[in-house]
Write an enzyme that holds these catalytic residues in place. Structure first.
Site, PDB file in Angstrom:
ATOM      1  N   PHE A 165      60.885 -20.161   2.062  1.00 29.32           N
ATOM      2  CA  PHE A 165      59.868 -19.353   1.617  1.00 29.32           C
ATOM      3  C   PHE A 165      60.565 -18.315   1.471  1.00 29.32           C
ATOM      4  O   PHE A 165      61.521 -17.471   1.972  1.00 29.32           O
ATOM      5  CB  PHE A 165      58.969 -19.087   2.986  1.00 29.32           C
ATOM      6  CG  PHE A 165      58.177 -20.171   3.432  1.00 29.32           C
ATOM      7  CD1 PHE A 165      57.716 -21.063   2.596  1.00 29.32           C
ATOM      8  CD2 PHE A 165      57.425 -19.982   4.917  1.00 29.32           C
ATOM      9  CE1 PHE A 165      56.763 -22.149   3.125  1.00 29.32           C
ATOM     10  CE2 PHE A 165      56.374 -21.086   5.047  1.00 29.32           C
ATOM     11  CZ  PHE A 165      56.068 -22.073   4.455  1.00 29.32           C
TER      12      PHE A 165
ATOM     13  N   LYS B 197      63.291 -36.100   5.062  1.00 27.43           N
ATOM     14  CA  LYS B 197      62.413 -35.244   5.859  1.00 27.43           C
ATOM     15  C   LYS B 197      61.324 -36.343   6.324  1.00 27.43           C
ATOM     16  O   LYS B 197      60.548 -36.069   7.195  1.00 27.43           O
ATOM     17  CB  LYS B 197      62.050 -34.126   5.430  1.00 27.43           C
ATOM     18  CG  LYS B 197      62.917 -32.928   5.108  1.00 27.43           C
ATOM     19  CD  LYS B 197      62.123 -31.701   4.581  1.00 27.43           C
ATOM     20  CE  LYS B 197      63.173 -30.349   4.407  1.00 27.43           C
ATOM     21  NZ  LYS B 197      64.139 -30.653   3.398  1.00 27.43           N
TER      22      LYS B 197
END
Length: 416
Positions: A403, A337
């Site tokens: 999440f 990332k």
């Protein structure tokens, strides 16, 4: 009943550092950052003015205008990466039993841009609901596997997993089990996301989740660095062709890796923050190892979730330290990332592809943009900082968290 073996026979990638598999791998090894100022909309009033957009991507090379009008960008991306993966797999679409070929996909927020644009159009009018007839089909998160199946005639299981940033990793685990249990011969799996838009950027800014390093976008995604200040939003897609081993062997397929196992868990802690001690992460890694029947000291690589957030990076590395003990210091740990940004629901698929490419090429991509030591991180961990490292690795793991406390972990073995 003995579980069937599952192998990877095709890969496709559409990312901010490469629009195909080869370019993606080159970008990883060169330590290329995909971050740059946003070009899709005016960011003058936004806290964050940059993201990891696709570069020089022309969808018209893959889809005609009629197809494009019917699809949100997240579906277009999925179609393109799947086109490459199927070509890469050399599947003979005339000979396979399409009733036993499924498509299980992952997307965290689906057609958020379609929803955004339709509601902005409605709000600017006189209140009359003049909605596009493709509004719902373009928006719903499950439409991408639908289009893939229709395009190729695949009639097996077909659905989307939605677990925020763990979505495509969840899709891969589901796919693994469908083949293991004998329900399918082949499954097209992966994920796609197109969240670089007004709603996506504003929403994540409101949560204080994104880096605001506007003066230096390319260095903003800096996992494990003490000055990290949030993730960089990315977009794109990744596709894996999973196949039952005997089926792949019978057709003489080239095998890129064996999919050994997957694990799932929940933090059960907070809607966005990870458990500070990484309890859910520890659980998902252990679940994955148990499912794969692999010992701790057999792990060579871990592509971490590593988003470059202050809390997330620490919790994940704490968990890795605790689960692996001294062996943690012998593992090549990285975060791709740092280069691609965070592709949300597509992250798991793209990062699994990175692991498989690492196993095949004997090189571990770097974690770029690291300059400042974080005193909360074990200094003996090999975080593959700033430069790629050669390593003849046999087994690699990829972690993906979302999440809501969703955790997924997948494990691949190099195919000899």
């Amino acid at each position: 009943m003995a579980l069937k073996r599952v192998v990877v026979t095709g890969l496709g990638a559409l990312t901010p550092i490469g629009n195909n598999l080869d370019d993606f791998w080159t970008g990883l090894i060169e330590g290329k950052s995909g971050a740059a100022p946003i070009t899709y909309f005016n960011t003058e009033k936004f806290k964050t003015k940059f993201a990891c957009e696709l570069k020089d991507f022309d969808v018209s090379l893959h889809l005609d205008r009629k197809q494009q009008r019917k699809m949100d960008r997240f579906t277009q991306y999925g179609m393109v990466s799947t086109e490459e993966a199927i070509k890469h797999s050399r599947l003979d679409l005339e000979k396979i039993d399409k009733l036993r070929v499924g498509v299980i996909w992952g997307s965290g927020i689906g057609g958020i841009e379609t929803f955004q644009n339709q509601m902005l159009d409605h709000a600017s009018g006189d209140g009359t609901p003049r909605f596009n007839p493709f509004f719902i089909p373009k928006m719903i998160a499950d439409i991408t596997p639908g289009y893939i199946s229709m395009n190729y005639g695949f009639m097996g299981p077909n659905y989307t997993t939605v677990s925020a940033c763990a979505s495509s990793a969840n899709a891969m685990v589901d796919s693994l089990n469908y083949i293991r249990l004998g329900y399918c011969d082949v499954i097209v799996t992966g994920g796609s996301e197109a969240g670089v838009n007004i709603a996506g950027m504003a929403g994540f800014n409101a949560m204080h989740a994104l880096s605001t390093r506007n003066d230096s976008p390319q260095s903003a995604s800096r996992p494990f660095d003490s000055t990290r200040d949030g993730f960089v939003l990315g977009e794109g897609a990744g596709t894996l062709i999973l196949e039952e081993y005997e089926h792949a062997k019978a057709r003489g397929a080239k095998i890129y890796a064996e999919f050994l196992g997957g694990g799932l868990s929940s933090d059960a802690h907070h809607i966005t923050a990870p458990h500070p001690e990484g309890n859910g992460v520890k659980a998902v890694i252990k679940n994955c190892l148990n499912d794969s029947n692999i010992k701790l000291d057999e792990i060579d690589l871990i592509n971490t979730h590593g988003t470059s957030t202050p809390l997330g990076d620490i919790a994940e590395l704490k968990a890795i330290n605790e689960v692996f003990g001294k062996h943690a210091e012998k593992i090549n740990i990285n975060s791709t990332k740092s280069m691609t940004g965070h592709l949300l629901g597509a992250a798991g698929a793209v990062e699994a592809i990175s692991i498989i490419l690492s196993l095949n090429h004997g090189v571990v991509p770097p974690t770029i943009n690291h300059k400042n030591i974080d005193e909360n991180i074990n200094p003996k961990l090999n975080l593959t900082l700033n430069k790629p490292q050669k390593r003849d690795s046999k087994i690699g793991m990829s972690n993906t968290f979302g999440f809501g406390g969703h955790n997924a972990c997948v494990l691949f073995k190099k195919w000899d």
